[in-house]
Scaffold this active site. Structure first.
Site, PDB file in Angstrom:
ATOM      1  N   ARG A 199       0.823  -1.224   0.000  1.00  0.00           N
ATOM      2  CA  ARG A 199       0.000   0.000   0.000  1.00  0.00           C
ATOM      3  C   ARG A 199       0.853   1.270   0.000  1.00  0.00           C
ATOM      4  NH1 ARG A 199      -2.430  -3.597  -1.437  1.00  0.00           N
ATOM      5  NH2 ARG A 199      -4.243  -4.561  -0.475  1.00  0.00           N
ATOM      6  N   SER A 249     -11.161  -2.529   3.181  1.00  0.00           N
ATOM      7  CA  SER A 249     -10.464  -2.836   4.441  1.00  0.00           C
ATOM      8  C   SER A 249      -9.993  -1.542   5.083  1.00  0.00           C
ATOM      9  CB  SER A 249      -9.245  -3.716   4.175  1.00  0.00           C
ATOM     10  OG  SER A 249      -9.668  -4.949   3.664  1.00  0.00           O
ATOM     11  N   GLU A 319      -5.451   1.742   6.660  1.00  0.00           N
ATOM     12  CA  GLU A 319      -5.208   1.804   5.215  1.00  0.00           C
ATOM     13  C   GLU A 319      -5.992   2.997   4.656  1.00  0.00           C
ATOM     14  OE1 GLU A 319      -5.449  -1.931   3.161  1.00  0.00           O
ATOM     15  OE2 GLU A 319      -6.203  -0.986   1.333  1.00  0.00           O
TER      16      GLU A 319
END
Ligand SMILES: Cc1cc2nc3c(=O)[nH]c(=O)nc-3n(C[C@H](O)[C@H](O)[C@H](O)COP(=O)(O)OP(=O)(O)OC[C@H]3O[C@@H](n4cnc5c(N)ncnc54)[C@H](O)[C@@H]3O)c2cc1C
Length: 326
Positions: A199, A249, A319
């Site tokens: 990420r 998520s 995230e």
């Protein structure tokens, strides 16, 4: 003269005031942007960035807002949304060179062309829908982007986040990315130069604005590719609460654990603050069950982090990206 009039005159770019951001992000929460625009090409984008710099107006770039939590107080300054308008895509004969951004944009074809090494090169501007680009590739029996068939962001957002799913990641297919650096100079980064990590990407480090990416794809068996897409879509529909607004998520995967399992084992599934709920279907998701505020979601995130840290000694990192006036 209206303060943003030069953008209208030079680039036909409309700037809206007090634009509600809830309608530009998948959580459907968040207050207004002072100013909001949707440039459709690099010149207009650069024009707005330069004018904001000259006026001292802060700028926030967004795609489809599928990984964002926008404050209820909104965002001060200019929000530049690239989703939708900035979305040309097509095939090239070969991987374009570092200096070939404009040339590439003018040479796109609808039909894939396979190079001598057996690859197809799919070029896409940053605002194109990742799902649409993935499905376009699959429909032409080109493999490589199947993993992205359910990632509801833009191409730019996927490169910025190194989005990935079911074992596939953006970094495996993004051969070259064109971006504007912090001084709005046009740059290109190829393969590993993009500093991809989990990420993470170069563009987060250099505050780059992604313009376009060229994916390297491989011709394959149409039936196999389509069945993989169908399988991943079914998996997603079965395991994720797609019927409610969310950001996917909420937390990154902590080393050695799964965030969803830690949250489930903390007994938090179904726990609610206001309209925000830890999903009963997938504990790693927080869903907006109707009427949630960004503050409800942020408070629930804080509660989950505290509970998991107390029970398991694991610090969960988000995230989802918090933006705006928190
Ligand atoms: C139901 C659901 C499922 C999801 N599943 C997945 C999944 O399987 N895998 C996964 O990785 N993610 C998943 N996500 C999260 C999200 O879709 C991805 O992170 C996506 O790549 C974000 O793209 P976006 O265009 O929405 O970016 P935004 O959310 O608008 O922005 C995210 C960040 O990228 C920056 N950004 C966006 N575009 C640009 C640009 N052109 N230049 C520079 N910076 C830019 C923004 O400033 C921001 O910091 C899911 C989200 C939802 C709602």
């Amino acid at each position: 003269m209206h303060e943003w009039q030069p953008l209208q005159e030079q680039y036909n770019l409309e700037v809206r005031r007090d634009e509600t951001l809830a309608k530009h992000c998948t959580y459907e929460v968040g207050g207004p942007a002072d100013f909001f625009c949707e440039p459709h090409n690099m010149e207009a984008l650069r024009g707005v960035l330069q004018l904001c710099r000259a006026k001292g107006t802060p700028v926030t770039i967004i795609g489809k807002g599928s990984n964002l939590l926008v404050s209820d107080r909104g965002i001060r300054g200019m929000v530049v949304c690239l989703a939708g308008a900035f979305a040309k895509r097509g095939f090239l004969q070969a991987c374009p060179g570092r200096e070939a951004y404009a040339e590439a944009l003018n040479s796109l074809t609808e039909e894939p062309q396979i190079d001598a090494d057996g690859f197809a090169w799919l070029f896409s501007e940053a605002g194109a829908s990742m799902i649409e680009v993935s499905k376009y590739a699959s429909s032409l029996a080109l493999g490589g982007l199947e993993f992205a068939c359910g990632i509801p962001g833009t191409v730019g957002g996927a490169v910025y986040m190194n989005a990935g799913a079911y074992g596939g990641m953006t970094q495996e297919v993004a051969a070259i990315t064109y971006y504007l650096d912090a001084d709005f100079e046009l740059r290109a980064a190829v393969w590993d130069e993009q500093n991809f990590g989990y990420r993470r990407s170069l563009y987060q480090d250099v505050k780059g604005t992604i313009l376009a990416t060229c994916y390297r794809l491989q011709p394959g068996d149409a039936a196999e590719i389509n069945s993989k897409v169908a399988e991943l879509t079914a998996k997603r529909e079965k395991s994720q609460p797609l019927e409610y607004p969310s950001c996917g998520s909420v937390f990154k995967r902590p080393e050695g654990y799964y965030a969803g399992k830690l949250i489930m084992d903390s007994g938090l599934q179904g726990f609610r603050i206001g309209g925000a709920e830890v999903s009963l279907k997938h504990a790693g998701f927080i869903v907006n069950r109707g009427g949630a505020t960004a503050t409800d979601i942020a408070d629930l995130i804080a509660h989950i982090r505290k509970t998991v840290a107390e029970k398991f000694g694991v610090t969960l990192e988000t995230e989802v990206r918090f933006i705006g006036d928190w």
